[in-house]
Design a protein around this motif. Structure first.
Motif, PDB file in Angstrom:
ATOM      1  N   UNK A   8       0.839  -1.199   0.000  1.00  0.00           N
ATOM      2  CA  UNK A   8       0.000   0.000   0.000  1.00  0.00           C
ATOM      3  C   UNK A   8       0.876   1.253   0.000  1.00  0.00           C
ATOM      4  N   UNK A   9       2.007   1.181   0.683  1.00  0.00           N
ATOM      5  CA  UNK A   9       2.920   2.314   0.742  1.00  0.00           C
ATOM      6  C   UNK A   9       3.770   2.418  -0.528  1.00  0.00           C
ATOM      7  N   UNK A  10       4.333   1.303  -0.960  1.00  0.00           N
ATOM      8  CA  UNK A  10       5.215   1.357  -2.127  1.00  0.00           C
ATOM      9  C   UNK A  10       4.466   1.799  -3.380  1.00  0.00           C
ATOM     10  N   UNK A  11       3.173   1.496  -3.452  1.00  0.00           N
ATOM     11  CA  UNK A  11       2.385   1.922  -4.609  1.00  0.00           C
ATOM     12  C   UNK A  11       2.321   3.441  -4.729  1.00  0.00           C
ATOM     13  N   UNK A  12       2.540   4.134  -3.606  1.00  0.00           N
ATOM     14  CA  UNK A  12       2.496   5.604  -3.606  1.00  0.00           C
ATOM     15  C   UNK A  12       3.888   6.217  -3.527  1.00  0.00           C
ATOM     16  N   UNK A  13       4.915   5.418  -3.798  1.00  0.00           N
ATOM     17  CA  UNK A  13       6.262   5.962  -3.871  1.00  0.00           C
ATOM     18  C   UNK A  13       7.048   5.956  -2.581  1.00  0.00           C
ATOM     19  N   UNK A  14       6.543   5.271  -1.552  1.00  0.00           N
ATOM     20  CA  UNK A  14       7.244   5.190  -0.277  1.00  0.00           C
ATOM     21  C   UNK A  14       8.334   4.118  -0.329  1.00  0.00           C
ATOM     22  N   UNK A  74      15.526  -1.784  10.237  1.00  0.00           N
ATOM     23  CA  UNK A  74      14.467  -1.229   9.389  1.00  0.00           C
ATOM     24  C   UNK A  74      14.212   0.236   9.714  1.00  0.00           C
ATOM     25  N   UNK A  75      14.225   0.581  10.991  1.00  0.00           N
ATOM     26  CA  UNK A  75      13.982   1.971  11.394  1.00  0.00           C
ATOM     27  C   UNK A  75      15.055   2.918  10.864  1.00  0.00           C
ATOM     28  N   UNK A  76      16.277   2.430  10.734  1.00  0.00           N
ATOM     29  CA  UNK A  76      17.393   3.294  10.350  1.00  0.00           C
ATOM     30  C   UNK A  76      17.804   3.109   8.898  1.00  0.00           C
ATOM     31  N   UNK A  77      17.028   2.374   8.119  1.00  0.00           N
ATOM     32  CA  UNK A  77      17.345   2.166   6.704  1.00  0.00           C
ATOM     33  C   UNK A  77      17.251   3.482   5.942  1.00  0.00           C
ATOM     34  N   UNK A  78      18.186   3.763   5.045  1.00  0.00           N
ATOM     35  CA  UNK A  78      18.122   5.008   4.271  1.00  0.00           C
ATOM     36  C   UNK A  78      16.960   5.000   3.285  1.00  0.00           C
ATOM     37  N   UNK A  79      16.371   6.191   3.066  1.00  0.00           N
ATOM     38  CA  UNK A  79      15.254   6.312   2.122  1.00  0.00           C
ATOM     39  C   UNK A  79      15.245   7.734   1.557  1.00  0.00           C
ATOM     40  N   UNK A  80      16.307   8.133   0.880  1.00  0.00           N
ATOM     41  CA  UNK A  80      16.425   9.524   0.420  1.00  0.00           C
ATOM     42  C   UNK A  80      15.287   9.937  -0.496  1.00  0.00           C
ATOM     43  N   UNK A  81      14.696  11.082  -0.161  1.00  0.00           N
ATOM     44  CA  UNK A  81      13.659  11.659  -1.005  1.00  0.00           C
ATOM     45  C   UNK A  81      12.301  11.012  -0.899  1.00  0.00           C
ATOM     46  N   UNK A  82      12.132  10.068   0.037  1.00  0.00           N
ATOM     47  CA  UNK A  82      10.860   9.357   0.152  1.00  0.00           C
ATOM     48  C   UNK A  82      10.498   9.174   1.623  1.00  0.00           C
TER      49      UNK A  82
END
Length: 245
Positions: free
Chosen positions: A202-208, A224-232
């Protein structure tokens, strides 16, 4: 939801500050709170997520609870807050003596946390589906002020994700690349219909950015909490044992 900033240049200590309490003390602390046993599973489902966040991740403490660049933690899954109160005691936000009065007329600790009564609480919870939209607004406000180091975390439940307000918030946050926002969804298989491909889809479908982990595995949660996710924006789905009827 936030008080007047007192500082924007806090020297942040490690979240693992010295405390007389450890994870092993949490169930004893929870046992001091009675009268809301029907929400016991809701409380225990969040226990490990809350501990890892407050012990190892969140940049907030009793001494920095008013700092402008603190992390914000919003509890949307507010029913059954015993685990939350226990963790706040363990981290020094509340005195242990408050726990035995839980739910009482003259106690600040209600069956839903009240931000005006409980130190460290950012929002008052109640109707499910409000916390994630509030977190989107909080993250937007912090970004507008240039407080890019301040992260906004919100804890939701999988059944709560049935609410339409959450779907709108997910779509908006993904569209604007709200990378200061983190969602932790505790999944105990309570949702009415579920999601094809799992809740993370549900999240990845919206670009998360989204990860699914064992909600009892502290090392996996931290990673998982500290995984990088630049721009998202980032979501962590914490799977725990199914809720029993």
């Amino acid at each position: 939801m936030t008080s007047t900033p007192t500082s924007t240049t806090v020297k942040w200590p490690s979240p693992q500050a010295t405390s007389p309490y450890s994870y092993d003390d949490l169930r004893r602390l929870m046992s001091l709170m009675t009268g809301d046993e029907k929400h016991g599973p809701a409380a225990t489902s969040t226990l490990d997520v809350l501990w890892v966040l407050y012990d190892r991740v969140l940049r907030v403490s009793p001494e920095t609870a008013d700092a402008a660049d603190r992390d914000r933690f919003l509890l949307s899954k507010g029913h059954g807050p015993m685990a939350y109160y226990a963790v706040l005691v363990a981290k020094g936000f509340l005195p242990e003596a408050w726990l035995s009065g839980f739910g009482g007329f003259d106690s600040p600790l209600g069956h839903h946390p009240d931000r005006t009564l409980v130190p460290g609480v950012e929002i008052g919870s109640g109707s499910l589906g409000h916390g994630l939209p509030l977190a989107v607004g909080t993250a937007l406000g912090l970004r507008a002020q240039g407080l890019d180091a301040a992260r906004t975390w919100v804890l939701v439940g999988d059944a709560e994700m049935d609410e339409g307000s959450n779907h709108e918030a997910i779509a908006f946050a993904g569209a604007v690349g709200l990378d200061g926002l983190r969602v932790v969804a505790v999944d105990n298989s309570s949702a009415t219909y579920g999601w094809r491909g799992g809740l993370a889809s549900r999240f990845t479908a919206e670009g998360w950015s989204a990860l699914t982990v064992d909600g009892r595995d502290h090392a996996a949660l931290y990673e998982a909490f500290t995984a990088p996710h630049p721009g998202r924006p980032h979501a962590v789905i914490a799977r725990v044992e199914p809720k029993r009827a």
